[in-house]
Design a protein around this motif. Structure first.
Motif, short mmCIF file in Angstrom:
data_model
loop_
_atom_site.label_atom_id
_atom_site.label_comp_id
_atom_site.label_asym_id
_atom_site.label_seq_id
_atom_site.Cartn_x
_atom_site.Cartn_y
_atom_site.Cartn_z
N VAL A 28 0.88 -1.17 0.00
CA VAL A 28 0.00 0.00 0.00
C VAL A 28 0.92 1.22 0.00
O VAL A 28 1.60 1.51 0.98
CB VAL A 28 -0.94 0.03 1.23
N LEU A 29 0.95 1.91 -1.12
CA LEU A 29 1.85 3.06 -1.27
C LEU A 29 1.11 4.36 -1.01
O LEU A 29 0.05 4.61 -1.61
CB LEU A 29 2.43 3.09 -2.68
N LEU A 30 1.65 5.16 -0.11
CA LEU A 30 1.07 6.48 0.15
C LEU A 30 1.83 7.53 -0.65
O LEU A 30 3.06 7.64 -0.52
CB LEU A 30 1.16 6.81 1.65
N VAL A 31 1.10 8.26 -1.49
CA VAL A 31 1.74 9.30 -2.30
C VAL A 31 1.63 10.64 -1.58
O VAL A 31 0.53 11.06 -1.21
CB VAL A 31 1.10 9.39 -3.69
N LEU A 32 2.77 11.28 -1.34
CA LEU A 32 2.79 12.59 -0.68
C LEU A 32 3.51 13.60 -1.57
O LEU A 32 4.53 13.26 -2.18
CB LEU A 32 3.53 12.50 0.65
N ASP A 33 2.98 14.80 -1.60
CA ASP A 33 3.58 15.88 -2.38
C ASP A 33 4.62 16.57 -1.49
O ASP A 33 4.26 17.18 -0.47
CB ASP A 33 2.45 16.84 -2.79
N ALA A 34 5.90 16.45 -1.86
CA ALA A 34 6.97 16.98 -1.02
C ALA A 34 6.88 18.49 -0.82
O ALA A 34 7.37 19.03 0.17
CB ALA A 34 8.33 16.63 -1.62
N THR A 35 6.21 19.17 -1.76
CA THR A 35 6.16 20.63 -1.65
C THR A 35 5.17 21.08 -0.57
O THR A 35 5.15 22.25 -0.22
CB THR A 35 5.76 21.29 -2.99
N THR A 36 4.35 20.18 -0.06
CA THR A 36 3.35 20.61 0.93
C THR A 36 3.89 20.55 2.36
O THR A 36 3.17 20.91 3.30
CB THR A 36 2.06 19.77 0.85
N GLY A 37 5.12 20.13 2.54
CA GLY A 37 5.78 20.18 3.84
C GLY A 37 4.99 19.53 4.96
O GLY A 37 4.56 18.38 4.86
N GLN A 38 4.77 20.31 6.01
CA GLN A 38 4.11 19.78 7.21
C GLN A 38 2.71 19.24 6.91
O GLN A 38 2.26 18.28 7.52
CB GLN A 38 4.00 20.87 8.28
N ASN A 39 2.04 19.86 5.93
CA ASN A 39 0.71 19.39 5.55
C ASN A 39 0.76 17.93 5.09
O ASN A 39 -0.14 17.14 5.35
CB ASN A 39 0.18 20.30 4.43
N GLY A 40 1.87 17.59 4.44
CA GLY A 40 2.08 16.21 4.00
C GLY A 40 2.14 15.26 5.18
O GLY A 40 1.62 14.14 5.13
N LEU A 41 2.74 15.74 6.26
CA LEU A 41 2.84 14.89 7.46
C LEU A 41 1.46 14.65 8.07
O LEU A 41 1.16 13.55 8.53
CB LEU A 41 3.74 15.55 8.51
N LYS A 100 12.85 21.42 0.32
CA LYS A 100 12.55 20.81 1.61
C LYS A 100 12.64 19.28 1.56
O LYS A 100 11.72 18.57 1.95
CB LYS A 100 11.17 21.25 2.08
N GLY A 101 13.78 18.81 1.09
CA GLY A 101 13.98 17.36 0.96
C GLY A 101 14.05 16.64 2.29
O GLY A 101 13.97 15.41 2.36
N GLY A 102 14.19 17.42 3.38
CA GLY A 102 14.25 16.82 4.71
C GLY A 102 12.98 16.07 5.06
O GLY A 102 12.95 15.24 5.96
N ILE A 103 11.92 16.31 4.28
CA ILE A 103 10.64 15.63 4.50
C ILE A 103 10.80 14.11 4.39
O ILE A 103 10.06 13.35 5.01
CB ILE A 103 9.56 16.18 3.52
N VAL A 104 11.79 13.67 3.62
CA VAL A 104 12.08 12.23 3.50
C VAL A 104 12.32 11.66 4.90
O VAL A 104 11.74 10.63 5.28
CB VAL A 104 13.33 11.99 2.61
#
Ligand SMILES: Nc1nc2c(ncn2[C@@H]2O[C@H](COP(=O)(O)OP(=O)(O)OP(=O)(O)O)[C@@H](O)[C@H]2O)c(=O)[nH]1
Length: 403
Positions: free
Chosen positions: A323-336, A361-365
């Motif tokens: 089950v893969l969750l797709v997150l948009d890296a540009t949304t930052g904290q909202n992605g979390l 904001k690659g730190g989101i990884v």
């Protein structure tokens, strides 16, 4: 004689009455409806946005693109002549780029967007005196890149300790230390393979979830290419029935690599489409079935109901492998925040971070892996068809610090 005259009179009267009836009935026949002036096209529903509520299924008959005649300037075909059927050229099947080393190929893109983080850190670390203020600046740099509070503190403590032990330091040594500490945070022990090969019987089943607009459908299409590039056969399930064009979009991706898309009516039941996709995958002996889903976050219950149902229905045939969750890296904290909600609804087994080419904001990884305890398995680095790469921690960190 009289009898003959009487017979003739009766015949004339009968013929007259019959003739009148026929004419009368002709007159009573309603006129055929006039031909419609323009094709009767149902207006497409407005695209939904995050927070929109699901609409009731829209299952009124809609004409497919194949059924809609396009004006061709001709005056029409004469009655009786057989219609001219123009053969459309078959869609050319593309050969996707091999997946091995894709992140290295796309590293320039990653460096371009992420370089500020690595450069900033290295500049700060090269200061002659690493006082408290400098360490605070290092912390701020990491936080700005969305690394997250706890991982930032760990990294700073680790670096501080090692720099102290090292005494004098060259730029090369500093780069080496930073690389090691970042790698520790990104994690090299995770199994990052996308699970598509079940132990028992084919096909592998992958469900792709995420908020609309994160790049979910695009990612499903790109993932089909990744799999085809690796020699696997794929069936796509267009279970995102919420957005009008999502199924068309997915089908186009599929056609480009020869993968069939199972789809249903717009607004139809996602679970039954997912079921049919897996059934078809089994019947034709496909290696992998990829199921694209809709992700509205208006109410968690609604989302839970829908994804839960898709999962349950699919699992009547075989368990989900991924089950893969797709997150948009540009949304930052909202992605979390999104990650948290989805993780409560389904068991996420891997993360796909899209649009990493468009954010510093690659730190989101690091942050999202911490949040969910599951690895980033794929990263999106552009809108191109082969711009989805398996995530490799070393290549990622090297791009970050400009190696
Ligand atoms: N720059 C960039 N753009 C991307 C990437 N991945 C997806 N996109 C773009 O993001 C936009 C949204 O992608 P979609 O796949 O339609 O989003 P979605 O989540 O499926 O949306 P719904 O179908 O409404 O659920 C498209 O324009 C994609 O081309 C990426 O890695 N980098």
């Amino acid at each position: 004689m009289e009898t003959v005259i009487l017979a003739v009179v009766i015949a004339v009267v009968v013929l007259g009455v019959l003739g009148g009836l026929v004419v009368g009935s002709r007159r009573k026949k309603p006129l055929p409806p006039p031909p419609p002036a323009a094709p009767d096209i149902t207006a497409p529903p407005a695209e939904p946005h995050i927070g929109d509520e699901a609409e009731t299924p829209r299952d009124e008959p809609r004409r497919t693109i194949e059924e809609v005649d396009l004006p061709d300037g001709s005056t029409g075909v004469a009655v009786g002549e057989p219609p001219v059927v123009e053969e459309l050229p078959p869609t050319e099947i593309e050969v996707p780029e091999p997946t091995a080393g894709r992140l290295v190929r796309l590293r320039a893109r990653l460096s371009r967007s992420q370089n500020a983080l690595g450069k900033g850190l290295l500049t700060l670390l090269s200061r002659e005196h690493l006082d408290d203020d400098t360490w605070e600046e290092i912390e701020d740099t990491l936080l700005t890149a969305d690394v997250g509070v706890a991982p930032t503190q760990e990294l700073v403590e680790g670096l501080r300790e090692r720099v102290k032990v090292l005494g004098t330091r060259t730029p090369e040594e500093l780069r080496g230390l930073l690389r090691e500490e970042l790698l520790k945070l990104v994690g090299t022990d995770f199994d990052r393979t996308v699970k598509t090969e079940p132990e028992t019987s084919k096909p592998g089943i992958v469900m792709v979830v995420g908020v609309n607009g994160t790049g979910k459908t695009t990612t499903t299409g790109k993932l089909a290419r990744v799999l085809v590039a690796d020699g696997r056969s794929v069936v796509l399930g267009a279970a995102d029935t919420f957005r009008a064009a999502a199924a068309d979009q997915l089908q186009t991706w599929g056609e480009r690599v020869g993968a069939h898309t199972v789809r249903g009516p717009e607004g139809g039941d996602p679970a039954s489409i997912a079921f049919d996709a897996v059934k078809e995958g089994k019947e034709i002996g496909a290696d992998v079935v990829l199921i694209d889903t809709a992700g509205r976050l208006h109410t968690k219950t609604g989302l839970m109901d829908e994804l839960g149902k898709v999962k349950r229905v699919v699992e009547k045939q075989a368990p989900l492998d991924e089950v893969l969750l797709v997150l948009d890296a540009t949304t930052g904290q909202n992605g979390l925040v999104q990650a948290r909600v989805f993780a409560e609804v389904v068991d996420i087994t891997g993360i796909v971070l899209t649009k990493l080419d468009g954010t510093a904001k690659g730190g989101i990884v690091i942050a999202v892996q911490r949040e969910l305890g599951v690895p980033v398995k794929l990263v999106g680095l552009g809108e191109g068809a082969d711009d989805l790469a398996p995530f490799e921690p070393e290549a990622f960190v090297d791009a970050l610090i400009g190696e």
